[in-house]
Scaffold this active site. Structure first.
Site, short mmCIF file in Angstrom:
data_model
loop_
_atom_site.label_atom_id
_atom_site.label_comp_id
_atom_site.label_asym_id
_atom_site.label_seq_id
_atom_site.Cartn_x
_atom_site.Cartn_y
_atom_site.Cartn_z
N GLY A 23 -3.01 3.55 -2.72
CA GLY A 23 -2.80 2.49 -3.51
C GLY A 23 -2.87 1.21 -3.09
O GLY A 23 -2.11 1.20 -1.82
N ALA A 39 0.66 -1.29 0.06
CA ALA A 39 0.18 -0.01 0.02
C ALA A 39 0.85 1.18 0.00
O ALA A 39 1.89 1.22 0.52
CB ALA A 39 -0.86 0.01 1.39
N ASP A 40 0.29 2.37 -0.68
CA ASP A 40 0.97 3.54 -0.81
C ASP A 40 0.13 4.60 -0.35
O ASP A 40 -1.15 4.72 -1.40
CB ASP A 40 2.09 3.75 -1.68
CG ASP A 40 2.84 4.88 -1.66
OD1 ASP A 40 3.80 4.74 -0.92
OD2 ASP A 40 2.65 5.93 -2.40
N THR A 41 0.27 5.69 0.30
CA THR A 41 -0.54 6.90 0.37
C THR A 41 0.10 8.11 0.15
O THR A 41 1.38 8.33 0.31
CB THR A 41 -1.00 6.88 1.91
OG1 THR A 41 -1.84 5.61 2.23
CG2 THR A 41 -2.04 8.12 1.91
#
Length: 184
Positions: free
Chosen positions: A103, A66-68
């Site tokens: 994501g 995950a990436d923010t």
């Protein structure tokens, strides 16, 4: 089938644990770089890179990356570099609408399965004084946008339109749907 979270984010760990998932934590180590320029593509690409990095070492496992990031006034905002950068970010966000993108990628190499998705949540920052901004600057150095929605002492965000868990770091509505479709 083993589930691995390719992140050491305390917020992601907490959200997945609260939702009842059992998983191992094996954080990805690579730099967070992408050639993409649009926020939704950036977060999906970075989430996928993280998931693949860990999945390469554990090909039989299902790995979640995950990436923010935060997008405001045409700027992509990640984690602050230092306290001065955090203050600059908070000034940019102050009294403004922004969009938080996360994501999510789910990968299992042995099963040759790959799912990616993203969530976008609009947030409105209240107008804070310079003194108030200085009080919260540097407090959340490990978070995109230099703030923490879940922190009761963090007074920056006054309104959220969309997934609150996305703003915290893992859009659980999206993740639950993806992991179910993945067959986990």
């Amino acid at each position: 089938m083993k589930l691995i979270l390719a992140s050491k984010s305390p917020r992601r760990i907490e959200l997945l644990t609260q939702a009842g998932y059992k998983f191992e934590i094996i954080p990805a180590q690579k730099d967070e770089k992408t050639a993409y320029k649009t926020p939704h593509r950036m977060v999906k690409d970075l989430a996928l890179k993280k998931a693949f990095e860990v999945a390469a070492k554990y090909p039989a496992s299902t790995v979640v990356g995950a990436d923010t990031l935060v997008y405001c006034k045409g700027r992509v905002i990640g984690k602050p570099k230092d306290k001065a950068d955090a203050l600059k970010i908070l000034h940019l966000l102050n009294n403004s609408w922004q969009t938080v993108y996360t994501g999510v990628a789910i990968v299992n190499i042995n099963k040759k399965k790959l799912f990616t998705g993203y969530a976008a949540t609009k947030c409105k920052a209240r107008k804070l004084s310079d003194t108030e901004l200085k009080l919260i600057s540097g407090k959340h150095m490990d978070k995109a946008g230099a703030y923490a929605m879940q922190d009761k002492d963090d007074m920056l965000i006054e309104r959220v339109e969309g997934s609150l868990t996305n703003v915290i770091g893992m859009p659980m509505e999206l993740f639950n749907k993806m992991i179910k479709e993945f067959g986990f």
